[in-house]
Design a protein around this motif. Structure first.
Motif, PDB file in Angstrom:
ATOM      1  N   THR A 200      -7.876  -0.202  -4.261  1.00  0.00           N
ATOM      2  CA  THR A 200      -8.227   0.043  -2.864  1.00  0.00           C
ATOM      3  C   THR A 200      -7.166   0.800  -2.087  1.00  0.00           C
ATOM      4  N   VAL A 201      -6.105   1.200  -2.739  1.00  0.00           N
ATOM      5  CA  VAL A 201      -5.074   1.979  -2.054  1.00  0.00           C
ATOM      6  C   VAL A 201      -5.606   3.385  -1.789  1.00  0.00           C
ATOM      7  N   VAL A 202      -5.511   3.813  -0.552  1.00  0.00           N
ATOM      8  CA  VAL A 202      -5.982   5.148  -0.171  1.00  0.00           C
ATOM      9  C   VAL A 202      -4.769   6.067  -0.112  1.00  0.00           C
ATOM     10  N   HIS A 203      -4.763   7.069  -0.973  1.00  0.00           N
ATOM     11  CA  HIS A 203      -3.652   8.016  -1.016  1.00  0.00           C
ATOM     12  C   HIS A 203      -3.879   9.129   0.007  1.00  0.00           C
ATOM     13  N   LYS A 204      -2.786   9.621   0.566  1.00  0.00           N
ATOM     14  CA  LYS A 204      -2.886  10.720   1.503  1.00  0.00           C
ATOM     15  C   LYS A 204      -3.340  11.978   0.764  1.00  0.00           C
ATOM     16  N   THR A 205      -4.192  12.755   1.403  1.00  0.00           N
ATOM     17  CA  THR A 205      -4.644  13.991   0.777  1.00  0.00           C
ATOM     18  C   THR A 205      -3.553  15.039   0.892  1.00  0.00           C
ATOM     19  N   ARG A 206      -3.410  15.831  -0.153  1.00  0.00           N
ATOM     20  CA  ARG A 206      -2.365  16.844  -0.181  1.00  0.00           C
ATOM     21  C   ARG A 206      -2.821  18.063   0.590  1.00  0.00           C
ATOM     22  N   LYS A 207      -1.954  18.537   1.475  1.00  0.00           N
ATOM     23  CA  LYS A 207      -2.251  19.753   2.221  1.00  0.00           C
ATOM     24  C   LYS A 207      -1.455  20.888   1.598  1.00  0.00           C
ATOM     25  N   ALA A 208      -2.127  21.970   1.272  1.00  0.00           N
ATOM     26  CA  ALA A 208      -1.448  23.126   0.693  1.00  0.00           C
ATOM     27  C   ALA A 208      -0.591  23.780   1.763  1.00  0.00           C
TER      28      ALA A 208
END
Length: 136
Positions: free
Chosen positions: A98-106
Motif C-alpha cells: 500500500t505504499v504510494v511512491h512519488k511519480t518521477r518527473k522528467a
C-alpha cells in the motif's frame, strides 16, 4: 490484528494450518507440527478497497492468482512463535503493497549547466593536448 491506525483484521479471516517443518532435525522433528501455513483471502476480507486493489495488483509469489496470501513460517521451534512470525510477515506484506511512491518527473539540465559542462570538457581536452606535446 492491527494493520494501521484505522485498519484492523479480525482473527476469523486468517486460516491456520499446522504442518511439520522441513529440513534436518532430531528425534522430535518427525513428530511435532511446529511450522504453520497462514492463508488469507484478500477478496473476501474486510480490508478497505484501496488495500485490496493494491494487494491484488502486487506481484509477489506469496499471492496466488485467486487472491489468497499463503505464508509458511518455520523459522522457530515453537508453533506459537511461528504464528507470530507469520502474522508480522502478513502485516509487512500488506503495508508494503500500500505504499504510494512519488511519480518521477522528467527534468532537463539548464542551459547554463550544459554550457559549464562543455567548457570543463574543453579545458580537460586542452590539458591533455599540452601533456602529449614535446618541444625540442
Amino acid at each position: 490484528m492491527k494493520i494501521s491506525n484505522n485498519v484492523e483484521l479480525p482473527d476469523h479471516e486468517i486460516e491456520w494450518t499446522a504442518i511439520r517443518a522441513q529440513g534436518a532435525g532430531g528425534q522430535n522433528v518427525n513428530k511435532v507440527s511446529s511450522a504453520v501455513h497462514l492463508r488469507f483471502d484478500v477478496k473476501a476480507s474486510s480490508l478497505p478497497e484501496f488495500y485490496k486493489e493494491r494487494l491484488l495488483r502486487w506481484s509477489d509469489s506469496r499471492i496466488t492468482s485467486d487472491g489468497v496470501v499463503v505464508i509458511k513460517a518455520q523459522q522457530h521451534r515453537t508453533q506459537e512463535k511461528n504464528r507470530v512470525d507469520a502474522l508480522e510477515r502478513l502485516k509487512a506484506l500488506i503495508l508494503a503493497a500500500t505504499v504510494v511512491h512519488k511519480t518521477r518527473k522528467a527534468t532537463r539540465p539548464s542551459k547554463n549547466s550544459q554550457k559549464k559542462r562543455m567548457d570543463k570538457k574543453t579545458q580537460r581536452g586542452q590539458v591533455k593536448k599540452m601533456r602529449g606535446r614535446v618541444d625540442l
